[in-house]
Design an enzyme around this catalytic site. Structure first.
Site, PDB file in Angstrom:
ATOM      1  N   SER A 117      35.622  42.773  33.699  1.00 23.93           N
ATOM      2  CA  SER A 117      36.301  42.746  32.393  1.00 23.93           C
ATOM      3  C   SER A 117      35.394  42.038  31.388  1.00 23.93           C
ATOM      4  O   SER A 117      34.397  41.418  31.767  1.00 23.93           O
ATOM      5  CB  SER A 117      37.628  41.979  32.514  1.00 23.93           C
ATOM      6  OG  SER A 117      37.361  40.597  32.703  1.00 23.93           O
ATOM      7  N   ARG A 157      43.447  36.685  42.633  1.00 30.21           N
ATOM      8  CA  ARG A 157      43.590  35.342  42.049  1.00 30.21           C
ATOM      9  C   ARG A 157      44.591  34.526  42.868  1.00 30.21           C
ATOM     10  O   ARG A 157      44.448  33.315  43.025  1.00 30.21           O
ATOM     11  CB  ARG A 157      44.079  35.439  40.607  1.00 30.21           C
ATOM     12  CG  ARG A 157      43.099  36.144  39.695  1.00 30.21           C
ATOM     13  CD  ARG A 157      43.640  36.269  38.278  1.00 30.21           C
ATOM     14  NE  ARG A 157      42.726  37.055  37.469  1.00 30.21           N
ATOM     15  CZ  ARG A 157      42.637  36.986  36.150  1.00 30.21           C
ATOM     16  NH1 ARG A 157      43.432  36.197  35.472  1.00 30.21           N
ATOM     17  NH2 ARG A 157      41.771  37.723  35.496  1.00 30.21           N
ATOM     18  N   ASP A 173      35.934  47.186  32.809  1.00 29.99           N
ATOM     19  CA  ASP A 173      37.397  47.218  32.737  1.00 29.99           C
ATOM     20  C   ASP A 173      37.848  46.798  31.325  1.00 29.99           C
ATOM     21  O   ASP A 173      37.375  45.798  30.783  1.00 29.99           O
ATOM     22  CB  ASP A 173      37.940  46.223  33.784  1.00 29.99           C
ATOM     23  CG  ASP A 173      39.442  46.308  33.965  1.00 29.99           C
ATOM     24  OD1 ASP A 173      40.007  47.394  33.750  1.00 29.99           O
ATOM     25  OD2 ASP A 173      40.042  45.279  34.341  1.00 29.99           O
ATOM     26  N   HIS A 174      38.751  47.558  30.736  1.00 29.85           N
ATOM     27  CA  HIS A 174      39.320  47.243  29.414  1.00 29.85           C
ATOM     28  C   HIS A 174      38.268  46.923  28.348  1.00 29.85           C
ATOM     29  O   HIS A 174      38.292  45.845  27.731  1.00 29.85           O
ATOM     30  CB  HIS A 174      40.311  46.063  29.508  1.00 29.85           C
ATOM     31  CG  HIS A 174      41.565  46.414  30.245  1.00 29.85           C
ATOM     32  ND1 HIS A 174      42.528  47.238  29.727  1.00 29.85           N
ATOM     33  CD2 HIS A 174      41.980  46.070  31.490  1.00 29.85           C
ATOM     34  CE1 HIS A 174      43.500  47.386  30.612  1.00 29.85           C
ATOM     35  NE2 HIS A 174      43.186  46.690  31.699  1.00 29.85           N
ATOM     36  N   HIS A 202      46.766  50.910  36.330  1.00 29.51           N
ATOM     37  CA  HIS A 202      46.494  49.495  36.041  1.00 29.51           C
ATOM     38  C   HIS A 202      47.690  48.677  36.505  1.00 29.51           C
ATOM     39  O   HIS A 202      48.762  49.217  36.771  1.00 29.51           O
ATOM     40  CB  HIS A 202      46.276  49.302  34.532  1.00 29.51           C
ATOM     41  CG  HIS A 202      44.913  49.731  34.089  1.00 29.51           C
ATOM     42  ND1 HIS A 202      43.952  48.851  33.681  1.00 29.51           N
ATOM     43  CD2 HIS A 202      44.356  50.968  34.031  1.00 29.51           C
ATOM     44  CE1 HIS A 202      42.846  49.520  33.381  1.00 29.51           C
ATOM     45  NE2 HIS A 202      43.068  50.812  33.576  1.00 29.51           N
ATOM     46  N   GLY A 203      47.494  47.369  36.584  1.00 26.22           N
ATOM     47  CA  GLY A 203      48.614  46.492  36.947  1.00 26.22           C
ATOM     48  C   GLY A 203      49.170  46.804  38.320  1.00 26.22           C
ATOM     49  O   GLY A 203      50.378  46.866  38.516  1.00 26.22           O
ATOM     50  N   ASN A 219      43.946  49.547  40.226  1.00 27.29           N
ATOM     51  CA  ASN A 219      43.327  48.298  39.741  1.00 27.29           C
ATOM     52  C   ASN A 219      44.040  47.063  40.276  1.00 27.29           C
ATOM     53  O   ASN A 219      45.250  46.887  40.043  1.00 27.29           O
ATOM     54  CB  ASN A 219      43.397  48.252  38.212  1.00 27.29           C
ATOM     55  CG  ASN A 219      42.430  49.210  37.555  1.00 27.29           C
ATOM     56  OD1 ASN A 219      41.853  50.065  38.208  1.00 27.29           O
ATOM     57  ND2 ASN A 219      42.244  49.051  36.264  1.00 27.29           N
ATOM     58  N   SER A 227      48.681  45.123  41.284  1.00 27.03           N
ATOM     59  CA  SER A 227      48.814  44.059  42.284  1.00 27.03           C
ATOM     60  C   SER A 227      50.209  44.047  42.880  1.00 27.03           C
ATOM     61  O   SER A 227      51.193  44.373  42.209  1.00 27.03           O
ATOM     62  CB  SER A 227      48.501  42.690  41.658  1.00 27.03           C
ATOM     63  OG  SER A 227      47.111  42.491  41.601  1.00 27.03           O
ATOM     64  N   ARG A 281      31.978  23.928  49.490  1.00 30.07           N
ATOM     65  CA  ARG A 281      31.682  25.027  50.414  1.00 30.07           C
ATOM     66  C   ARG A 281      32.814  25.284  51.403  1.00 30.07           C
ATOM     67  O   ARG A 281      32.990  26.410  51.854  1.00 30.07           O
ATOM     68  CB  ARG A 281      30.368  24.753  51.148  1.00 30.07           C
ATOM     69  CG  ARG A 281      29.165  24.935  50.230  1.00 30.07           C
ATOM     70  CD  ARG A 281      27.901  24.528  50.897  1.00 30.07           C
ATOM     71  NE  ARG A 281      27.915  23.102  51.248  1.00 30.07           N
ATOM     72  CZ  ARG A 281      26.834  22.359  51.406  1.00 30.07           C
ATOM     73  NH1 ARG A 281      25.651  22.883  51.262  1.00 30.07           N
ATOM     74  NH2 ARG A 281      26.934  21.074  51.726  1.00 30.07           N
TER      75      ARG A 281
END
Ligand code: G3H
Ligand code: 13P
Ligand code: ZN
Length: 318
Positions: A48, A260, A81-82, A210-211, A254, A213, A281
């Site tokens: 993005s 996240r 993206d976008h 899109h959207g 997408n 998730s 780490r």
């Protein structure tokens, strides 16, 4: 191997969908490639505007190039993206991208066509394909807030006219989803009738969701149990609907928010369990492994898992 998005779509159309995963940093890139190799899946890596400016776009591009060497078996496309018009031109001219998305869906229909047409001309001259968007997704899209109540599903007749006049290669449609972790209230979900109607008007044109998730409830619970405060009502797309949508021409799904959530869960739990720890780490390694697992699980549901060898054969004939 970086390949044309168009070629991946030609292989997938009507059979399965490609996961299009947003990345921002090294750990995401490593987990993403590992998850796709583990599940033997071709994929789309997407950047993005926010990701490109998080550190420096050259860092991201260099890391993706490095990943291509570290994972020589990987077959993937690189996608903006976008994008706005200026960023699309920058990416087209860079020679690094397989495809760009011009998102002028918030502009009036005629303006959306005109902007998309301009980007298509510049992109096609360099063999790059263009995703455009028609209709309004609910939720947050880059900086534009669209009230969920006013979310506008894509009109199938308009979709036909839009694709014909703009010359875009694939179409992002509003089919009930929105960006972020709060997509649906009640029993809402994908509008399959609308997807079918759009496919009927533009058969063979790859559709983009899109959207997408899924916002797994166990992920939200784990985050909140380790100090997070995600609001109740976080709800995503039923991932068992990816494949039925793919059979209707949805070729690109997408997924950003779910990645996240994996990151947030891993880091919250890690530091809650080890409050004395300060080595980055430890959680980084855990995140890469967990993200790889997540990607592989999504590819199973998208139907892209196990397609890698077949797609390689297919590309030889192109
Ligand atoms: O649809 C937007 C993507 O989730 C990218 O989000 O603009 O915060 O990188 P971002
Ligand atoms: P999610 O917020 O559902 O992950 O959607 C991501 C997306 O559409 C990126 O373009
Ligand atoms: Zn999006």
């Amino acid at each position: 191997m970086i390949v044309a998005t168009k070629q991946l779509f030609a292989h997938a159309y009507g059979k399965y969908a490609l996961g299009a995963y947003n990345i921002n940093n090294l750990e995401q890139i490593m987990g993403l490639f590992k998850g796709n190799i583990d599940s033997r899946a071709p994929f789309i890596i997407q950047l993005s505007k926010g990701a490109r400016s998080y550190t420096d776009k050259r860092m991201l591009e260099a890391m993706i190039r490095a990943a291509e060497e570290v994972f020589p078996e990987a077959v993937f496309a690189v996608h903006l993206d976008h994008g706005d018009e200026k960023t699309c031109y920058e990416c087209i001219d860079s020679g690094f991208y397989s495809s760009v998305m011009i998102d002028a869906s918030h502009d009036p229909f005629e303006e959306n066509i005109a902007i998309t047409r301009r980007v298509v001309e510049r992109a096609h001259a360099k063999g790059i394909s263009v995703e455009a968007e028609l209709g309004m997704l609910g939720g947050v899209e880059e900086d534009i807030q669209v009230d969920e109540k006013n979310a506008l599903l894509t009109d199938p007749d308009e979709a036909k006219e839009f694709v014909e006049r703009s010359g875009c290669d694939s179409l992002a449609c509003a089919i009930g989803t929105s960006h972020g972790a709060y997509k649906f209230s009640g029993n809402q979900g994908l509008h399959f009738g609308r997807i079918e109607a759009i496919q009927k008007e533009i058969p063979g044109v790859p559709l983009v969701m899109h959207g997408s998730s899924s916002v797994p409830p166990e992920e939200v619970e784990a985050i909140n149990a380790s100090g997070g405060k995600l609001k109740e009502g976080a709800k995503g797309v039923d991932p068992n609907q990816y494949l039925p949508a793919a059979k209707l021409g949805v070729c690109k799904v997408n997924i950003d928010t779910d990645g996240r959530l994996v990151w947030t869960r891993v880091h919250r739990q890690y530091f809650q369990d080890k409050p004395e720890e300060f080595d980055l780490r430890g959680p980084g390694k855990l995140f890469m492994a967990e993200y790889a697992k997540f990607i592989a699980s999504r590819n199973e549901l998208l139907g892209s898992a196990g397609q890698l060898d077949d797609v390689r054969e297919f590309l030889k004939g192109q």
